[in-house]
Motif scaffolding. Structure first.
Motif, mmCIF file in Angstrom:
data_model
loop_
_atom_site.group_PDB
_atom_site.id
_atom_site.type_symbol
_atom_site.label_atom_id
_atom_site.label_comp_id
_atom_site.label_asym_id
_atom_site.label_seq_id
_atom_site.Cartn_x
_atom_site.Cartn_y
_atom_site.Cartn_z
ATOM 1 N N TYR A 1 46.990 43.313 43.476
ATOM 2 C CA TYR A 1 46.363 43.534 42.161
ATOM 3 C C TYR A 1 47.407 43.918 41.122
ATOM 4 O O TYR A 1 47.440 43.375 40.019
ATOM 5 C CB TYR A 1 45.295 44.626 42.275
ATOM 6 C CG TYR A 1 44.714 45.053 40.941
ATOM 7 C CD1 TYR A 1 45.232 46.162 40.258
ATOM 8 C CD2 TYR A 1 43.663 44.342 40.367
ATOM 9 C CE1 TYR A 1 44.704 46.543 39.033
ATOM 10 C CE2 TYR A 1 43.129 44.736 39.142
ATOM 11 C CZ TYR A 1 43.656 45.834 38.485
ATOM 12 O OH TYR A 1 43.132 46.210 37.277
ATOM 13 N N GLU A 2 48.253 44.882 41.473
ATOM 14 C CA GLU A 2 49.242 45.363 40.518
ATOM 15 C C GLU A 2 50.161 44.222 40.066
ATOM 16 O O GLU A 2 50.456 44.073 38.885
ATOM 17 C CB GLU A 2 50.078 46.486 41.152
ATOM 18 C CG GLU A 2 49.334 47.814 41.282
ATOM 19 C CD GLU A 2 48.355 47.857 42.459
ATOM 20 O OE1 GLU A 2 48.262 46.866 43.208
ATOM 21 O OE2 GLU A 2 47.691 48.900 42.631
ATOM 22 N N ARG A 3 50.587 43.414 41.027
ATOM 23 C CA ARG A 3 51.467 42.293 40.685
ATOM 24 C C ARG A 3 50.722 41.252 39.843
ATOM 25 O O ARG A 3 51.287 40.684 38.907
ATOM 26 C CB ARG A 3 52.010 41.655 41.954
ATOM 27 C CG ARG A 3 53.087 42.484 42.638
ATOM 28 C CD ARG A 3 53.537 41.821 43.942
ATOM 29 N NE ARG A 3 54.585 42.595 44.572
ATOM 30 C CZ ARG A 3 55.876 42.232 44.598
ATOM 31 N NH1 ARG A 3 56.263 41.100 44.051
ATOM 32 N NH2 ARG A 3 56.763 43.004 45.193
ATOM 33 N N ALA A 4 49.469 40.989 40.209
ATOM 34 C CA ALA A 4 48.698 39.983 39.460
ATOM 35 C C ALA A 4 48.488 40.436 38.019
ATOM 36 O O ALA A 4 48.708 39.667 37.073
ATOM 37 C CB ALA A 4 47.356 39.744 40.145
ATOM 38 N N VAL A 5 48.091 41.687 37.843
ATOM 39 C CA VAL A 5 47.813 42.189 36.501
ATOM 40 C C VAL A 5 49.078 42.227 35.655
ATOM 41 O O VAL A 5 49.079 41.816 34.488
ATOM 42 C CB VAL A 5 47.146 43.575 36.587
ATOM 43 C CG1 VAL A 5 47.179 44.286 35.248
ATOM 44 C CG2 VAL A 5 45.715 43.435 37.071
ATOM 45 N N LEU A 6 50.172 42.685 36.251
ATOM 46 C CA LEU A 6 51.440 42.701 35.523
ATOM 47 C C LEU A 6 51.844 41.279 35.155
ATOM 48 O O LEU A 6 52.277 41.012 34.028
ATOM 49 C CB LEU A 6 52.525 43.360 36.376
ATOM 50 C CG LEU A 6 53.921 43.438 35.735
ATOM 51 C CD1 LEU A 6 53.882 44.285 34.470
ATOM 52 C CD2 LEU A 6 54.934 44.027 36.736
ATOM 53 N N GLY A 7 51.688 40.357 36.109
ATOM 54 C CA GLY A 7 52.020 38.965 35.850
ATOM 55 C C GLY A 7 51.165 38.366 34.757
ATOM 56 O O GLY A 7 51.651 37.633 33.888
ATOM 57 N N ILE A 8 49.869 38.682 34.756
ATOM 58 C CA ILE A 8 48.974 38.180 33.718
ATOM 59 C C ILE A 8 49.419 38.671 32.350
ATOM 60 O O ILE A 8 49.499 37.903 31.382
ATOM 61 C CB ILE A 8 47.519 38.628 34.004
ATOM 62 C CG1 ILE A 8 46.956 37.876 35.210
ATOM 63 C CG2 ILE A 8 46.622 38.419 32.788
ATOM 64 C CD1 ILE A 8 45.678 38.477 35.771
ATOM 65 N N GLU B 1 36.426 43.578 34.787
ATOM 66 C CA GLU B 1 37.867 43.451 35.030
ATOM 67 C C GLU B 1 38.438 42.283 34.238
ATOM 68 O O GLU B 1 39.523 42.371 33.667
ATOM 69 C CB GLU B 1 38.122 43.261 36.534
ATOM 70 C CG GLU B 1 39.593 43.196 36.915
ATOM 71 C CD GLU B 1 40.337 44.504 36.681
ATOM 72 O OE1 GLU B 1 39.717 45.574 36.811
ATOM 73 O OE2 GLU B 1 41.546 44.439 36.362
ATOM 74 N N TYR B 2 37.699 41.177 34.193
ATOM 75 C CA TYR B 2 38.168 40.023 33.431
ATOM 76 C C TYR B 2 38.225 40.342 31.937
ATOM 77 O O TYR B 2 39.146 39.925 31.238
ATOM 78 C CB TYR B 2 37.272 38.809 33.691
ATOM 79 C CG TYR B 2 37.711 38.001 34.888
ATOM 80 C CD1 TYR B 2 37.630 38.526 36.178
ATOM 81 C CD2 TYR B 2 38.242 36.720 34.732
ATOM 82 C CE1 TYR B 2 38.066 37.794 37.273
ATOM 83 C CE2 TYR B 2 38.671 35.986 35.818
ATOM 84 C CZ TYR B 2 38.583 36.527 37.089
ATOM 85 O OH TYR B 2 39.014 35.815 38.174
ATOM 86 N N VAL B 3 37.250 41.066 31.454
ATOM 87 C CA VAL B 3 37.264 41.454 30.042
ATOM 88 C C VAL B 3 38.446 42.394 29.788
ATOM 89 O O VAL B 3 39.170 42.253 28.797
ATOM 90 C CB VAL B 3 35.930 42.140 29.654
ATOM 91 C CG1 VAL B 3 35.994 42.677 28.233
ATOM 92 C CG2 VAL B 3 34.771 41.169 29.800
ATOM 93 N N LEU B 4 38.651 43.323 30.707
ATOM 94 C CA LEU B 4 39.753 44.281 30.574
ATOM 95 C C LEU B 4 41.102 43.581 30.501
ATOM 96 O O LEU B 4 41.988 43.974 29.735
ATOM 97 C CB LEU B 4 39.721 45.249 31.768
ATOM 98 C CG LEU B 4 40.816 46.307 31.825
ATOM 99 C CD1 LEU B 4 40.619 47.315 30.700
ATOM 100 C CD2 LEU B 4 40.799 47.019 33.188
ATOM 101 N N GLN B 5 41.264 42.515 31.301
ATOM 102 C CA GLN B 5 42.542 41.797 31.322
ATOM 103 C C GLN B 5 42.669 40.794 30.179
ATOM 104 O O GLN B 5 43.614 40.018 30.137
ATOM 105 C CB GLN B 5 42.722 41.092 32.675
ATOM 106 C CG GLN B 5 42.765 42.033 33.861
ATOM 107 C CD GLN B 5 43.805 43.123 33.708
ATOM 108 O OE1 GLN B 5 44.868 42.912 33.099
ATOM 109 N NE2 GLN B 5 43.514 44.305 34.257
ATOM 110 N N GLY B 6 41.704 40.782 29.297
ATOM 111 C CA GLY B 6 41.812 39.954 28.104
ATOM 112 C C GLY B 6 41.425 38.499 28.282
ATOM 113 O O GLY B 6 41.747 37.662 27.437
ATOM 114 N N PHE B 7 40.722 38.184 29.361
ATOM 115 C CA PHE B 7 40.275 36.807 29.535
ATOM 116 C C PHE B 7 39.019 36.552 28.719
ATOM 117 O O PHE B 7 38.216 37.450 28.503
ATOM 118 C CB PHE B 7 39.985 36.504 31.010
ATOM 119 C CG PHE B 7 41.230 36.453 31.864
ATOM 120 C CD1 PHE B 7 41.474 37.426 32.805
ATOM 121 C CD2 PHE B 7 42.150 35.426 31.709
ATOM 122 C CE1 PHE B 7 42.622 37.390 33.590
ATOM 123 C CE2 PHE B 7 43.307 35.378 32.477
ATOM 124 C CZ PHE B 7 43.540 36.369 33.418
ATOM 125 N N GLY B 8 38.882 35.298 28.281
ATOM 126 C CA GLY B 8 37.697 34.932 27.511
ATOM 127 C C GLY B 8 36.607 34.319 28.368
ATOM 128 O O GLY B 8 35.549 33.952 27.865
#
Lengths: 492, 131
Positions: A244-251, A283-290
């Motif tokens: 998760y940490e790597r994915a979120v940082l990568g995103i 979580e998707y909203v938090l990560q800025g996805f539309g």
């Protein structure tokens, strides 16, 4: 004020004068129908336009007993379900719309998946591709195979080519990605196609060098995000338990470097996901996805071996889907611009005459003619699912080899053409007269994997059950919930 | 309709009202819920015997559901019979090489004026003007 305007009063006849009680001769135009609920049918014409009718009204319509004064008569006429004396354009319009819907077929294969490596650092129990551990370079695609794949790809007549790097974890063989991108762009100088590159990656190995290369060549990133940290890491273990940490940082890095719209994410529903619909969307909203693409676990690879795919059934997944969709709609009501992607695809089919190009939901099936897979070992597969099947020993949908076979022998093989022909929804039992046929598609690989038959017995098909349920749900929202309907319409 | 507890449900149809194809197609849709047997009786009716599988929780609704589905299949046959030829016409037209919309008018150049639709306007003090 009691001011009357006698001139206006006499200018227009009353509305009752315009209601015609005389029967009007009409002919039926081709349509299919299916029960929406106990009271209503949903009917669809050849172009995929739909109308919802009370059951008694549809029966009267078919028996030529519907009067022009019926509240449904004008809608049936305007949506090309009937021909009457005063309207002759329906056949022409239906033809044009039908041709528009089918227009992508003539382009032939447009999606080409390069499995550049089967190696992966993760050990997701639902892994559909049967990945190998990181150190086994025997599972990397060679340059020779990649070059042959590029030659193969450019033999497709499609004006649009999408090159998707898959794995395993494709960034573990980044050198080959770089080679393919440069080679394709060089070849495309003379080919002049519209080429798009995508890397499907878990983002654990996203270096600055990789990001810069992606920026230089407008490469899109597609990653996996299963939900909040606890759920994502539970679903997707890796050494260090930090997927998760790597994915979120990568995103975050990819979005800021490449642009907000250059990064997308997919989720896979596990048993643990079923009770977390809202958390996953948040979580998707938090990560800025539309948007979010809600998809069930596919019955391939480790998902079958580990038994994960059998831990919930389609009914449970549909409950999860409806809850998540309702929450997404509610977010929209509160001013958050967010879509569910599968619903958006279906709505585009329902509300526009345009094709979607989504290879997993089309007839004839998208295998081969919509998308094709070049495996790390040079083998060619009819779809990503076909490749996944092969990794567990079933090579039914292997179409050939880059080493020994030509474009013609692969794309015009009897096996591929017969499968496509047998599994068109226009001809399969239950599909051919289904009211949702214009919106659905054929999935021969799924039915082969789950039932041992490419046509499939639809009463027992989870693919059929899932799509019927989602389509009924969307039609009911469009008909019965005006605020939800307005939101859904904004997604197309 | 006959029903023996935990055994089959038997529904008969008038073969003058419903075709065998409609009955078969309807019965097919119950294949995940029941074992199905279709026979013609000596008086010319069609008998459908449904044996519910263990997973069926409300076998009492099967007969009514089947009757409704046979009616739906019959309606589909009516529609298919009436619309078969126009459906073929629509599909043939959809895939024909002839544009259904005015191909020349759509792609023609305004200066070339292939359809000859350029208007002439006359002003009283200036004479004819080509537009």
């Amino acid at each position: 004020m009691g001011l009357s305007l006698p001139v206006l009063n006499h200018r227009f006849a009353s509305s009752e004068e315009f209601e015609c009680e005389d029967p009007e001769e009409y002919s039926l135009l081709p349509f299919r129908f299916i029960s929406l609920d106990e009271r209503r049918y949903v009917a669809t014409n050849l172009a995929g336009e739909y109308i919802v009718l009370p059951k008694l009204e549809l029966r009267a319509f078919v028996q030529h007993e519907m009067l022009p004064s019926s509240p449904f008569f004008d809608e049936l006429k305007s949506k090309h379900f009937l021909l009457s004396r005063d309207s002759t354009v329906a056949i022409d319009l239906l033809s044009v719309k039908y041709r528009t819907k089918q227009s992508l077929l003539a382009n032939f294969t447009g999606l080409f998946m390069f499995v550049v490596s089967l190696r992966c650092d993760h050990s997701c129990p639902y892994c559909q591709v049967s990945r190998q551990s990181e150190d086994r370079h025997a599972y990397d695609m060679t340059r020779e195979h990649a070059d042959r794949a590029i030659d193969f790809m450019f033999q497709s007549p499609s004006p649009v080519l999408k090159v998707e790097f898959q794995g395993g974890e494709p960034l573990l063989n980044f050198d080959l990605i770089r080679h393919v991108v440069v080679a394709v762009e060089s070849r495309n100088v003379s080919e002049s196609r519209d080429v798009q590159f995508v890397i499907a990656t878990n983002l654990a190995y996203l270096s600055d060098e990789t990001l810069q290369f992606c920026a230089d060549h407008s490469i899109l990133i597609s990653t996996s995000l299963d939900g909040p940290r606890d759920l994502h890491n539970r679903n997707r273990p890796r050494p260090g338990a930090d997927s998760y940490e790597r994915a979120v940082l990568g995103i975050q890095r990819a979005k800021s470097f490449l642009g907000h719209d250059h990064v997308s994410a997919l989720m896979t529903t596990t048993e643990a996901s079923l009770s977390r619909a809202r958390d996953i969307v948040d979580e998707y909203v938090l990560q800025g996805f539309g948007s979010i693409f809600l998809r069930p676990m596919s019955p391939f690879g480790f998902a079958v071996k580990t038994g994960m795919v059998r831990r919930y059934d389609v009914t449970e997944w549909l409950t999860f889907y409806r809850e998540a969709l309702a929450y997404v709609i509610d977010l929209n009501r509160r001013g958050v611009a967010f879509r569910e992607e599968y619903a958006s695809l279906l709505l585009r089919k329902m509300l526009t005459p345009y094709p979607t190009g989504y290879v997993d939901l089309q007839s004839p099936a998208g295998i081969g003619i919509g998308g094709i897979v070049f495996n790390y070992d040079g083998d060619i597969y009819a779809s990503d699912e076909a490749r996944m099947l092969a990794e567990t020993g079933d090579r039914t949908f292997r179409l050939g080899s880059l080493v020994t076979d030509s474009f013609q022998t692969v794309m015009f093989s009897d096996h591929l053409l017969e499968t496509l022909s047998q599994t068109m929804t226009e001809g399969m039992p239950m599909c051919s007269d289904c009211g949702f046929q214009p919106y659905c598609g054929s999935d021969p690989v799924h039915h082969h994997a789950t039932q041992g038959d490419v046509v499939g017995f639809k009463p027992a098909s989870d693919f059929c059950q899932r799509n019927m349920a989602i389509l009924r749900h969307l039609v009911q929202l469009l008909e019965d919930d005006p605020s939800a309907a307005a939101i859904l319409r904004s997604w197309i | 309709m006959q029903s023996t507890p935990q055994q089959f449900v038997d529904v008969t149809f008038d073969s003058a009202a419903y075709s065998i194809t409609a009955i078969q197609k309807a019965a097919y849709r119950f294949g995940n819920l029941c074992y199905i047997r279709i026979e013609t009786t000596i008086d010319g009716r069609v008998s459908v015997q449904l044996t519910p599988k263990a997973t069926v929780t409300s076998p009492e609704s099967l007969a009514g559901d089947l009757r409704n589905e046979v009616l739906d299949q019959h309606l589909r046959e009516v529609v298919a019979e009436e619309t078969g030829r126009v459906r073929d016409l629509i599909l043939a037209q959809a895939f024909s090489a002839v544009s259904l919309i005015d191909a020349i008018g759509e792609s023609g150049d305004a200066v070339d004026d292939p359809l000859g639709i350029r208007a002439q306007q006359t002003f009283a003090d200036r004479g004819p003007i080509s537009t």
